[in-house]
Design an enzyme around this catalytic site. Structure first.
Site, PDB file in Angstrom:
ATOM      1  N   ASP A 192     -13.914  -3.595  -1.992  1.00 34.17           N
ATOM      2  CA  ASP A 192     -13.778  -3.373  -0.550  1.00 34.17           C
ATOM      3  C   ASP A 192     -15.166  -3.583   0.044  1.00 34.17           C
ATOM      4  O   ASP A 192     -16.054  -2.753  -0.134  1.00 34.17           O
ATOM      5  CB  ASP A 192     -13.287  -1.944  -0.262  1.00 34.17           C
ATOM      6  CG  ASP A 192     -11.859  -1.720  -0.749  1.00 34.17           C
ATOM      7  OD1 ASP A 192     -11.098  -2.703  -0.843  1.00 34.17           O
ATOM      8  OD2 ASP A 192     -11.511  -0.561  -1.039  1.00 34.17           O
TER       9      ASP A 192
ATOM     10  N   ASP B 223       0.882  -1.171   0.000  1.00 32.89           N
ATOM     11  CA  ASP B 223       0.000   0.000   0.000  1.00 32.89           C
ATOM     12  C   ASP B 223       0.914   1.214   0.000  1.00 32.89           C
ATOM     13  O   ASP B 223       1.687   1.413   0.949  1.00 32.89           O
ATOM     14  CB  ASP B 223      -0.882   0.016   1.252  1.00 32.89           C
ATOM     15  CG  ASP B 223      -1.880  -1.134   1.263  1.00 32.89           C
ATOM     16  OD1 ASP B 223      -2.508  -1.379   0.221  1.00 32.89           O
ATOM     17  OD2 ASP B 223      -2.026  -1.781   2.317  1.00 32.89           O
TER      18      ASP B 223
END
Lengths: 202, 256
Positions: B130, B11
């Site tokens: 998500d 990330d």
């Protein structure tokens, strides 16, 4: 020097990164003079066949001439699938016809695309796999595969419901369904082997 | 035999790898080029790079960073974060990515999946979902967008099926509830999606114990597990994970 043909549908950077990493000169080009000067040619490719054959256009003849000249040619992934007669992805597309066979869907029943590292078993004397023993894992990412009918072709297979051709060798023409440039150290060895094949040509 | 994939995830924010809990409270986890090269060499099966600031489309710096990471990564490499159209996918593929993950843009305009699949093949179109448990409903999850900040009323399972039909070749499924908690993957969510589609599902969010990986690969029917914290902070190596999975009869590519 190896020339990576860029016809707009390739992961050209990945291939050149890996070829550079093994210490081989590489140039990205489709220019006739570069192709003439090259010891060997890599035909990359990611994506759908119809779009790729359209993008290749007149270069198809250039590639056929390379194949006929005896210069080593390595097709990778879609570049591999283009070596055969025809492709059945979104309609039937005529391909380069350098090796007899057709590209057809992997039969349903298992997770599709065939995605991940699978064990590939080599035929004897497949020069791309020199130094790698009899079988190794390589990463796959495809929904169509080449059913090879060419008696002159040596083929390495993997198992995914059916026998899936993973790599081919016919004279000066080589191909891999998987990406050697994305196959860890074993893939780098394949590229080194291809470099050696190129250098050993007179 | 096809093996299960172990996928470290970078990330990335401001050129650094970061990791938070439930998408918040980020802490620094290292240099993306170094970490990428390390995971590639240590036997990871793929690598994922997510620009969590979602500026891939407009930010040359981050595309340059993708190139730098890719130069040392010799395993399949997925890039995502803020992709809005197929041309951007073309640019990232040319920069060294092998697959691109699309999240918010696909929710806003599902046709981006179809167009990208047509141009580049569905094997390089990864739909990132998500998902968050819908309060008051058992066995229901909704899709969130913009890095988890905006809930939608889209059902995660229905969205997965639709995305597959449009041309997504893989689903990167992150449980918002489990992400960064290290309390285990959301097995129920993963199984619900994996049962509904034919394409592979990568389970993400909640990696902590090695046994949670066994569970999500077996009961959750995932094709791959993604993890960040456990690798970045050296709790386990790729080899530790693969040895453990192999011991529990999960097929993995051995690390040499």
């Amino acid at each position: 020097m190896i020339v990576v043909m860029d016809y707009g549908v390739g992961n050209v950077k990945s291939v050149t990164n890996a070829v550079k990493y093994i210490g081989c000169d590489v140039k990205v080009s489709c220019e006739p003079e570069d192709i003439a000067a090259a010891d060997g040619i890599i035909l990359p490719g990611v994506g759908a066949c119809g779009y790729a054959m359209e993008a290749i256009g007149d270069l198809a003849d250039t590639i056929r001439q390379i194949a006929a000249s005896g210069k080593p040619l390595l097709g990778i992934c879609l570049g591999y699938q283009l070596l055969f007669d025809e492709n059945h992805e979104h309609g039937i597309h005529k391909c380069l016809g350098l090796i007899s066979g057709k590209v057809i869907p992997i039969p349903p029943g298992l997770t599709i695309p065939h995605m991940g590292w699978n064990l590939v078993e080599f035929e004897d004397d497949m020069r791309l796999f020199e130094g790698l023993g009899k079988a190794r894992y390589f990463p796959f990412a495809h929904s169509y595969y080449a059913e090879i009918s060419d008696p002159l072709a040596k083929v390495a297979y993997t198992e995914y419901g059916v026998k899936i051709s993973a790599s081919v060798q016919k004279g000066n023409i080589y191909g891999c369904q998987f990406h050697p440039e994305k196959s860890g150290n074993d893939g780098l060895q394949i590229l080194k082997n291809f470099e050696n094949i190129c250098k050993s040509k007179p | 035999m096809l093996t299960k994939r172990i996928i470290p995830c970078l990330d990335v924010k401001d050129n650094r790898v970061v990791k938070g809990v439930n998408f918040l409270n980020l802490r620094d986890a290292g240099d993306p080029v170094e970490l990428g090269a390390r995971y590639s060499a240590e036997g990871a099966d793929e690598l994922v790079f997510l620009d969590i600031t979602a500026t891939l489309r407009s930010n040359k710096t981050i595309v340059d960073l993708v190139e730098k990471v890719a130069a040392n990564v010799f395993i399949p490499f997925t890039v995502g974060g803020g992709i809005t159209n197929a041309d951007e996918i073309g640019l990232l593929l040319r920069s060294g990515a092998d697959k691109c993950s699309i999240n918010t843009a696909a929710v806003m305009n599902p046709q981006i999946l179809a167009e990208s699949a047509k141009r580049f093949g569905n094997q390089c179109v990864v739909l990132a979902i998500d998902a968050k448990r819908t309060p008051g409903k058992v066995g229901k999850w909704h899709v969130t967008v913009k890095a988890g900040s905006q809930p939608t009323d889209i059902d995660a399972v229905e969205w997965a099926i639709k995305a597959q039909d449009l041309g997504a070749g893989e689903i990167l499924l992150t449980s918002m509830d489990a992400d960064g908690t290290k309390e285990g993957y959301d097995i129920e969510l993963t199984a619900a999606i994996a049962d509904a589609v034919e394409i592979p599902v990568i389970a993400s969010g909640g990696a902590g114990t090695l046994h949670s990986m066994v569970d999500v690969l077996e009961q959750g029917k995932a094709s791959a597990v993604l993890a960040a914290s456990i690798f970045h902070f050296n709790e386990y190596s790729i080899k530790d994970v693969k040895d453990y999975l192999a011991k529990h009869n999960i097929p993995v590519r051995p690390v040499e």
